[in-house]
Design a protein around this motif. Structure first.
Motif, PDB file in Angstrom:
ATOM      1  N   ALA A 167       0.833  -1.213   0.000  1.00 33.01           N
ATOM      2  CA  ALA A 167       0.000   0.000   0.000  1.00 33.01           C
ATOM      3  C   ALA A 167       0.868   1.263   0.000  1.00 33.01           C
ATOM      4  O   ALA A 167       0.583   2.223  -0.738  1.00 33.01           O
ATOM      5  N   VAL A 168       1.927   1.274   0.809  1.00 32.21           N
ATOM      6  CA  VAL A 168       2.822   2.438   0.853  1.00 32.21           C
ATOM      7  C   VAL A 168       3.431   2.689  -0.522  1.00 32.21           C
ATOM      8  O   VAL A 168       3.501   3.836  -0.991  1.00 32.21           O
ATOM      9  N   ASN A 169       3.856   1.635  -1.181  1.00 32.91           N
ATOM     10  CA  ASN A 169       4.484   1.778  -2.502  1.00 32.91           C
ATOM     11  C   ASN A 169       3.511   2.299  -3.554  1.00 32.91           C
ATOM     12  O   ASN A 169       3.908   3.012  -4.475  1.00 32.91           O
ATOM     13  N   ILE A 170       2.224   1.967  -3.406  1.00 38.77           N
ATOM     14  CA  ILE A 170       1.249   2.352  -4.436  1.00 38.77           C
ATOM     15  C   ILE A 170       0.606   3.705  -4.144  1.00 38.77           C
ATOM     16  O   ILE A 170       0.495   4.555  -5.042  1.00 38.77           O
ATOM     17  N   VAL A 171       0.162   3.921  -2.900  1.00 36.23           N
ATOM     18  CA  VAL A 171      -0.639   5.124  -2.610  1.00 36.23           C
ATOM     19  C   VAL A 171      -0.043   6.032  -1.535  1.00 36.23           C
ATOM     20  O   VAL A 171      -0.576   7.117  -1.282  1.00 36.23           O
ATOM     21  N   GLY A 172       1.027   5.616  -0.864  1.00 35.00           N
ATOM     22  CA  GLY A 172       1.619   6.461   0.170  1.00 35.00           C
ATOM     23  C   GLY A 172       1.145   6.083   1.557  1.00 35.00           C
ATOM     24  O   GLY A 172       0.104   5.436   1.737  1.00 35.00           O
ATOM     25  N   LYS A 173       1.892   6.519   2.564  1.00 32.36           N
ATOM     26  CA  LYS A 173       1.695   6.024   3.938  1.00 32.36           C
ATOM     27  C   LYS A 173       0.475   6.598   4.651  1.00 32.36           C
ATOM     28  O   LYS A 173       0.113   6.116   5.730  1.00 32.36           O
ATOM     29  N   ASP A 174      -0.172   7.633   4.085  1.00 28.76           N
ATOM     30  CA  ASP A 174      -1.315   8.241   4.761  1.00 28.76           C
ATOM     31  C   ASP A 174      -2.650   7.800   4.174  1.00 28.76           C
ATOM     32  O   ASP A 174      -3.691   8.370   4.510  1.00 28.76           O
ATOM     33  N   ASP A 175      -2.642   6.801   3.309  1.00 30.04           N
ATOM     34  CA  ASP A 175      -3.871   6.362   2.661  1.00 30.04           C
ATOM     35  C   ASP A 175      -4.638   5.374   3.543  1.00 30.04           C
ATOM     36  O   ASP A 175      -4.068   4.733   4.428  1.00 30.04           O
ATOM     37  N   GLU A 176      -5.940   5.252   3.274  1.00 31.43           N
ATOM     38  CA  GLU A 176      -6.792   4.374   4.077  1.00 31.43           C
ATOM     39  C   GLU A 176      -6.326   2.916   4.054  1.00 31.43           C
ATOM     40  O   GLU A 176      -6.528   2.180   5.032  1.00 31.43           O
ATOM     41  N   TYR A 177      -5.699   2.487   2.957  1.00 30.38           N
ATOM     42  CA  TYR A 177      -5.234   1.102   2.896  1.00 30.38           C
ATOM     43  C   TYR A 177      -4.151   0.842   3.942  1.00 30.38           C
ATOM     44  O   TYR A 177      -4.084  -0.240   4.525  1.00 30.38           O
ATOM     45  N   CYS A 178      -3.313   1.846   4.182  1.00 28.18           N
ATOM     46  CA  CYS A 178      -2.308   1.717   5.247  1.00 28.18           C
ATOM     47  C   CYS A 178      -2.985   1.712   6.615  1.00 28.18           C
ATOM     48  O   CYS A 178      -2.576   0.966   7.519  1.00 28.18           O
ATOM     49  N   GLY A 179      -4.026   2.523   6.761  1.00 34.92           N
ATOM     50  CA  GLY A 179      -4.788   2.523   8.005  1.00 34.92           C
ATOM     51  C   GLY A 179      -5.417   1.172   8.287  1.00 34.92           C
ATOM     52  O   GLY A 179      -5.412   0.683   9.420  1.00 34.92           O
ATOM     53  N   ASP A 180      -5.938   0.531   7.236  1.00 30.62           N
ATOM     54  CA  ASP A 180      -6.518  -0.805   7.406  1.00 30.62           C
ATOM     55  C   ASP A 180      -5.453  -1.816   7.829  1.00 30.62           C
ATOM     56  O   ASP A 180      -5.713  -2.700   8.652  1.00 30.62           O
ATOM     57  N   SER A 181      -4.253  -1.698   7.243  1.00 31.66           N
ATOM     58  CA  SER A 181      -3.171  -2.605   7.638  1.00 31.66           C
ATOM     59  C   SER A 181      -2.785  -2.390   9.099  1.00 31.66           C
ATOM     60  O   SER A 181      -2.560  -3.358   9.838  1.00 31.66           O
ATOM     61  N   PHE A 182      -2.728  -1.129   9.533  1.00 27.27           N
ATOM     62  CA  PHE A 182      -2.426  -0.859  10.938  1.00 27.27           C
ATOM     63  C   PHE A 182      -3.519  -1.431  11.851  1.00 27.27           C
ATOM     64  O   PHE A 182      -3.227  -1.949  12.936  1.00 27.27           O
ATOM     65  N   GLY A 183      -4.781  -1.337  11.412  1.00 31.32           N
ATOM     66  CA  GLY A 183      -5.875  -1.915  12.198  1.00 31.32           C
ATOM     67  C   GLY A 183      -5.734  -3.420  12.331  1.00 31.32           C
ATOM     68  O   GLY A 183      -5.983  -3.993  13.401  1.00 31.32           O
ATOM     69  N   LEU A 184      -5.296  -4.066  11.251  1.00 30.26           N
ATOM     70  CA  LEU A 184      -5.069  -5.512  11.287  1.00 30.26           C
ATOM     71  C   LEU A 184      -3.909  -5.859  12.216  1.00 30.26           C
ATOM     72  O   LEU A 184      -3.988  -6.812  13.010  1.00 30.26           O
ATOM     73  N   ILE A 185      -2.835  -5.087  12.148  1.00 28.60           N
ATOM     74  CA  ILE A 185      -1.680  -5.310  13.027  1.00 28.60           C
ATOM     75  C   ILE A 185      -2.092  -5.125  14.493  1.00 28.60           C
ATOM     76  O   ILE A 185      -1.681  -5.888  15.377  1.00 28.60           O
ATOM     77  N   CYS A 186      -2.937  -4.125  14.745  1.00 30.95           N
ATOM     78  CA  CYS A 186      -3.480  -3.916  16.093  1.00 30.95           C
ATOM     79  C   CYS A 186      -4.213  -5.170  16.579  1.00 30.95           C
ATOM     80  O   CYS A 186      -4.027  -5.623  17.712  1.00 30.95           O
ATOM     81  N   SER A 187      -5.040  -5.763  15.698  1.00 36.73           N
ATOM     82  CA  SER A 187      -5.793  -6.970  16.073  1.00 36.73           C
ATOM     83  C   SER A 187      -4.857  -8.126  16.414  1.00 36.73           C
ATOM     84  O   SER A 187      -5.108  -8.878  17.366  1.00 36.73           O
ATOM     85  N   ILE A 188      -3.780  -8.256  15.650  1.00 30.85           N
ATOM     86  CA  ILE A 188      -2.830  -9.357  15.888  1.00 30.85           C
ATOM     87  C   ILE A 188      -2.175  -9.195  17.258  1.00 30.85           C
ATOM     88  O   ILE A 188      -2.076 -10.156  18.038  1.00 30.85           O
ATOM     89  N   TYR A 189      -1.736  -7.954  17.564  1.00 27.98           N
ATOM     90  CA  TYR A 189      -1.121  -7.724  18.879  1.00 27.98           C
ATOM     91  C   TYR A 189      -2.145  -7.897  20.004  1.00 27.98           C
ATOM     92  O   TYR A 189      -1.786  -8.327  21.116  1.00 27.98           O
ATOM     93  N   SER A 190      -3.408  -7.576  19.742  1.00 28.28           N
ATOM     94  CA  SER A 190      -4.450  -7.787  20.755  1.00 28.28           C
ATOM     95  C   SER A 190      -4.589  -9.270  21.077  1.00 28.28           C
ATOM     96  O   SER A 190      -4.712  -9.657  22.246  1.00 28.28           O
ATOM     97  N   TRP A 191      -4.592 -10.110  20.030  1.00 29.96           N
ATOM     98  CA  TRP A 191      -4.685 -11.550  20.248  1.00 29.96           C
ATOM     99  C   TRP A 191      -3.473 -12.072  21.019  1.00 29.96           C
ATOM    100  O   TRP A 191      -3.577 -13.043  21.776  1.00 29.96           O
TER     101      TRP A 191
END
Length: 284
Positions: A167-191
């Motif tokens: 996502a960073v390579n295609i649209v940049g680090k502030d795009d919603e796709y990066c936000g979704d990836s961070f949300g997924l990473i948050c879920s993994i650390y929560s588990w």
């Protein structure tokens, strides 16, 4: 009626599904189906029907009826399977949603097999170049598979970071796709019950996703998740996020007309008020 009007109704339904406007979504999908059912054969009719069935599937999956969604996906799948090389976008879109539906139904082995086929096909088509959104979504799905089914959190993190880097390579680090990836990473650390890391990535996700209106549901969920993660370590921050989340719900309550929805939101606000009161008492 011009059969191409069907595409307009499908496009409207897609927006309705994004914004969780369920009644309007179904109405627009039914209008599109009525037009196509009456239309004679024309060059793009099969693609329009596949797109319509895809959106019916998305609607039913989002409404918690994945088995019904799977019926429409199988119709769409049959309509594009002969053109999977020529129309790889439609083929990918349908099969990635099918992977999510299979996951919802607990058919994880079938989901993994489908993802393997998609990954192999797309690597062949794109000559091993993974800077395409299809790979972003495939790796997101792999991460979810390893998180929810295999409980292999290291592997889940590996795939989640792969999706983020694409996502960073295609649209940049502030795009919603990066936000979704961070949300997924948050879920993994929560588990993993690594609450500090989970809170860190929840904040990163929120910073990006709060800019997008259609991400409101996810933003509200992350806001409350962040509050609960912080209750034991930083009660003042937890209280801040509970109040932010409560205000989101108050705003929603003012804009909703459905009586059942109003009742559900009101009960949620009552429960949040109890948690706020407890935290305030603890801080005295």
């Amino acid at each position: 009626e011009n059969p191409l009007l069907a595409q307009m109704y499908v496009n409207l339904a897609t927006l309705n599904i994004w914004y969780r406007e369920w009644e309007e979504a179904l109405q627009n999908l039914e209008k599109a189906r009525s037009i196509l059912d009456k239309a004679p054969n024309f060059e793009s009719k099969k693609n329009l029907e596949a797109n319509l069935n895809y959106n019916f599937a998305a609607y039913f999956n989002e409404r918690g009826m994945p088995q019904e969604g799977l019926k429409y996906l199988e119709l769409a799948e049959n309509q594009v399977k002969e053109d999977k090389i020529r129309d790889v976008f439609a083929y990918n879109k349908i099969h990635l949603l099918k992977g999510g539906v299979l996951s919802s139904l607990g058919r994880y082995d079938d989901q993994e097999k489908l993802l393997e086929e998609l990954l192999e096909l797309n690597k062949k088509i794109y000559n091993q170049n993974e800077n395409e959104f299809t790979f972003y979504t495939i790796y997101q799905n792999y991460a979810q598979l390893h998180l929810n089914h295999k409980k292999d959190y290291d592997k889940a993190l590996e795939y989640a970071w792969k999706s983020y880097n694409i996502a960073v390579n295609i649209v940049g680090k502030d795009d919603e796709y990066c936000g979704d990836s961070f949300g997924l990473i948050c879920s993994i650390y929560s588990w993993r019950q690594d609450w500090l890391k989970a809170a860190e990535f929840a904040q990163k996700a929120l910073e990006i996703l709060k800019k997008y209106v259609h991400k409101r549901f996810q933003v509200i969920s992350l806001t409350f998740d962040l509050a609960y993660m912080m209750e034991s370590s930083n009660k003042r921050e937890a209280l801040k996020y509970l109040n932010i989340g409560k205000q989101y719900l108050i705003d929603d309550l003012a804009n909703i007309s459905d009586e059942n929805g109003k009742e559900i939101i009101s009960k949620n606000i009552e429960e949040i008020d109890k948690r706020i009161k407890k935290l305030e008492d603890d801080l005295i």
